[in-house]
Scaffold this motif. Structure first.
Motif, PDB file in Angstrom:
ATOM      1  N   ARG A   1       0.810  -1.225   0.000  1.00 29.23           N
ATOM      2  CA  ARG A   1       0.000   0.000   0.000  1.00 29.23           C
ATOM      3  C   ARG A   1       0.841   1.270   0.000  1.00 29.23           C
ATOM      4  O   ARG A   1       0.358   2.354  -0.305  1.00 29.23           O
ATOM      5  CB  ARG A   1      -0.965   0.004   1.190  1.00 29.23           C
ATOM      6  CG  ARG A   1      -0.287   0.136   2.529  1.00 29.23           C
ATOM      7  CD  ARG A   1      -1.289  -0.092   3.673  1.00 29.23           C
ATOM      8  NE  ARG A   1      -0.675   0.104   4.960  1.00 29.23           N
ATOM      9  CZ  ARG A   1      -0.893   1.151   5.739  1.00 29.23           C
ATOM     10  NH1 ARG A   1      -1.736   2.092   5.368  1.00 29.23           N
ATOM     11  NH2 ARG A   1      -0.286   1.254   6.897  1.00 29.23           N
ATOM     12  N   PHE A   2       2.126   1.150   0.333  1.00 34.50           N
ATOM     13  CA  PHE A   2       3.019   2.304   0.345  1.00 34.50           C
ATOM     14  C   PHE A   2       3.714   2.529  -0.998  1.00 34.50           C
ATOM     15  O   PHE A   2       4.480   3.475  -1.147  1.00 34.50           O
ATOM     16  CB  PHE A   2       4.100   2.136   1.422  1.00 34.50           C
ATOM     17  CG  PHE A   2       3.566   2.083   2.822  1.00 34.50           C
ATOM     18  CD1 PHE A   2       3.125   3.235   3.451  1.00 34.50           C
ATOM     19  CD2 PHE A   2       3.517   0.878   3.504  1.00 34.50           C
ATOM     20  CE1 PHE A   2       2.647   3.192   4.750  1.00 34.50           C
ATOM     21  CE2 PHE A   2       3.042   0.823   4.804  1.00 34.50           C
ATOM     22  CZ  PHE A   2       2.596   1.982   5.429  1.00 34.50           C
ATOM     23  N   ILE A   3       3.487   1.643  -1.957  1.00 35.23           N
ATOM     24  CA  ILE A   3       4.179   1.722  -3.244  1.00 35.23           C
ATOM     25  C   ILE A   3       3.210   2.276  -4.279  1.00 35.23           C
ATOM     26  O   ILE A   3       2.131   1.723  -4.485  1.00 35.23           O
ATOM     27  CB  ILE A   3       4.709   0.334  -3.662  1.00 35.23           C
ATOM     28  CG1 ILE A   3       5.677  -0.186  -2.585  1.00 35.23           C
ATOM     29  CG2 ILE A   3       5.390   0.409  -5.025  1.00 35.23           C
ATOM     30  CD1 ILE A   3       6.111  -1.623  -2.779  1.00 35.23           C
ATOM     31  N   ALA A   4       3.607   3.377  -4.933  1.00 36.62           N
ATOM     32  CA  ALA A   4       2.725   4.061  -5.883  1.00 36.62           C
ATOM     33  C   ALA A   4       3.461   4.314  -7.198  1.00 36.62           C
ATOM     34  O   ALA A   4       4.677   4.517  -7.202  1.00 36.62           O
ATOM     35  CB  ALA A   4       2.264   5.398  -5.298  1.00 36.62           C
ATOM     36  N   PRO A   5       2.709   4.322  -8.315  1.00 35.54           N
ATOM     37  CA  PRO A   5       3.334   4.645  -9.597  1.00 35.54           C
ATOM     38  C   PRO A   5       4.023   6.011  -9.536  1.00 35.54           C
ATOM     39  O   PRO A   5       3.479   6.970  -8.984  1.00 35.54           O
ATOM     40  CB  PRO A   5       2.158   4.670 -10.589  1.00 35.54           C
ATOM     41  CG  PRO A   5       1.109   3.825  -9.931  1.00 35.54           C
ATOM     42  CD  PRO A   5       1.280   4.033  -8.453  1.00 35.54           C
ATOM     43  N   LYS A   6       5.227   6.067 -10.071  1.00 27.19           N
ATOM     44  CA  LYS A   6       6.086   7.260 -10.097  1.00 27.19           C
ATOM     45  C   LYS A   6       6.602   7.648  -8.725  1.00 27.19           C
ATOM     46  O   LYS A   6       7.245   8.689  -8.571  1.00 27.19           O
ATOM     47  CB  LYS A   6       5.403   8.458 -10.780  1.00 27.19           C
ATOM     48  CG  LYS A   6       4.877   8.148 -12.168  1.00 27.19           C
ATOM     49  CD  LYS A   6       5.927   7.534 -13.059  1.00 27.19           C
ATOM     50  CE  LYS A   6       5.354   7.104 -14.397  1.00 27.19           C
ATOM     51  NZ  LYS A   6       6.166   6.083 -15.045  1.00 27.19           N
TER      52      LYS A   6
ATOM     53  N   VAL B   1      11.194   3.828  -4.344  1.00 27.51           N
ATOM     54  CA  VAL B   1      11.493   2.724  -3.432  1.00 27.51           C
ATOM     55  C   VAL B   1      13.005   2.535  -3.451  1.00 27.51           C
ATOM     56  O   VAL B   1      13.675   2.938  -4.394  1.00 27.51           O
ATOM     57  CB  VAL B   1      10.809   1.389  -3.825  1.00 27.51           C
ATOM     58  CG1 VAL B   1       9.316   1.449  -3.658  1.00 27.51           C
ATOM     59  CG2 VAL B   1      11.200   0.947  -5.211  1.00 27.51           C
ATOM     60  N   ALA B   2      13.516   1.916  -2.409  1.00 32.26           N
ATOM     61  CA  ALA B   2      14.913   1.485  -2.405  1.00 32.26           C
ATOM     62  C   ALA B   2      14.899  -0.036  -2.437  1.00 32.26           C
ATOM     63  O   ALA B   2      14.263  -0.671  -1.597  1.00 32.26           O
ATOM     64  CB  ALA B   2      15.643   2.002  -1.176  1.00 32.26           C
TER      65      ALA B   2
ATOM     66  N   LEU C   1      15.030   3.867  -6.743  1.00 29.63           N
ATOM     67  CA  LEU C   1      14.390   3.572  -8.024  1.00 29.63           C
ATOM     68  C   LEU C   1      13.000   4.175  -8.092  1.00 29.63           C
ATOM     69  O   LEU C   1      12.325   4.349  -7.078  1.00 29.63           O
ATOM     70  CB  LEU C   1      14.297   2.055  -8.218  1.00 29.63           C
ATOM     71  CG  LEU C   1      15.661   1.354  -8.287  1.00 29.63           C
ATOM     72  CD1 LEU C   1      15.523  -0.129  -7.997  1.00 29.63           C
ATOM     73  CD2 LEU C   1      16.315   1.599  -9.636  1.00 29.63           C
ATOM     74  N   THR C   2      12.563   4.458  -9.316  1.00 32.39           N
ATOM     75  CA  THR C   2      11.226   4.977  -9.567  1.00 32.39           C
ATOM     76  C   THR C   2      10.317   3.828  -9.969  1.00 32.39           C
ATOM     77  O   THR C   2      10.663   3.022 -10.840  1.00 32.39           O
ATOM     78  CB  THR C   2      11.249   6.026 -10.693  1.00 32.39           C
ATOM     79  OG1 THR C   2      12.131   7.081 -10.291  1.00 32.39           O
ATOM     80  CG2 THR C   2       9.864   6.591 -10.957  1.00 32.39           C
ATOM     81  N   VAL C   3       9.159   3.758  -9.350  1.00 33.73           N
ATOM     82  CA  VAL C   3       8.169   2.724  -9.654  1.00 33.73           C
ATOM     83  C   VAL C   3       7.439   3.114 -10.944  1.00 33.73           C
ATOM     84  O   VAL C   3       6.963   4.238 -11.070  1.00 33.73           O
ATOM     85  CB  VAL C   3       7.163   2.580  -8.492  1.00 33.73           C
ATOM     86  CG1 VAL C   3       6.065   1.590  -8.839  1.00 33.73           C
ATOM     87  CG2 VAL C   3       7.889   2.185  -7.210  1.00 33.73           C
TER      88      VAL C   3
END
Length: 195
Positions: free
Chosen positions: A129-134, A137-138, A144-146
């Motif tokens: 839930r903490f990971i979003a497009p653009k 993350v490490a 890195l960009t999602v």
């Protein structure tokens, strides 16, 4: 604190399981400029230097850290992404990274797209839930960009430069990867919970 910009690829040269796990990491860093007690992110895990050699340093890793990361898969000869701690005035080329890994993601697909490589990973449900497009993350210490998110799976594109200067050129399906979510995403979610 770190930025997720990998500055060396180290190699595990010794592992010794005593009360805690002790690892020796060979590095191109000038070890004369590293202090005992310094923090170095090793595959994204903030570890404390406890001994120094001419071209290596030792770290001690608690059972708690091993249980929350992919360090249980470390073996002699394994290559690891390294980053020295941020100094005041350093360029913030990636994003703010603490070196406190939140969990382990699994690589579920690897596909070349032109000169880049698209990697799809599956995050633990409580972290997805903490990971979003653009968003950022490490992964194994690399900022890195999602690209996209589909439930617990998310995609990252690796350009040739990133594959050359990190261990991402060696990625395979099934790899377990240290995941640190973006600190900003954590605080936004916490504020939303409190509203």
């Amino acid at each position: 604190m770190f930025t997720g910009i990998v500055t060396d690829i180290g190699t595990i040269t010794e592992l010794d399981q005593q009360g805690d796990l002790r690892a020796r990491i060979n590095t191109a860093y000038d070890t004369a400029g590293i202090d005992i007690g310094a923090s170095i992110a090793s595959d994204g895990v903030c570890l404390t230097v406890i001994a120094l050699g001419d071209d290596c340093y030792d770290v001690q890793i608690s059972a708690e850290t091993v249980s929350k990361t992919n360090l249980d898969s470390w073996a002699v000869g394994k290559r690891v992404n390294l980053e020295r701690a941020l100094k005041v005035g350093d360029e913030l080329g990636g994003h703010i990274v603490s070196g406190h890994v939140d969990g382990v993601a699994q690589v579920v697909a690897v596909e070349d797209e032109g000169d880049s490589t698209r990697v799809t990973l599956r995050a633990p449900k409580d972290l997805a839930r903490f990971i979003a497009p653009k968003g950022s993350v490490a992964l194994n210490g690399t900022s890195l960009t999602v690209n996209d998110v589909d439930m617990c799976e998310f995609g990252i594109n690796f350009i040739p430069h990133t594959k050359e200067v990190t261990t991402w050129g060696d990625v395979s399906v099934g790899d377990q990867v240290n995941l640190e979510i973006d600190t900003l995403a954590r605080y936004v979610a916490r504020l939303a919970e409190m509203s």
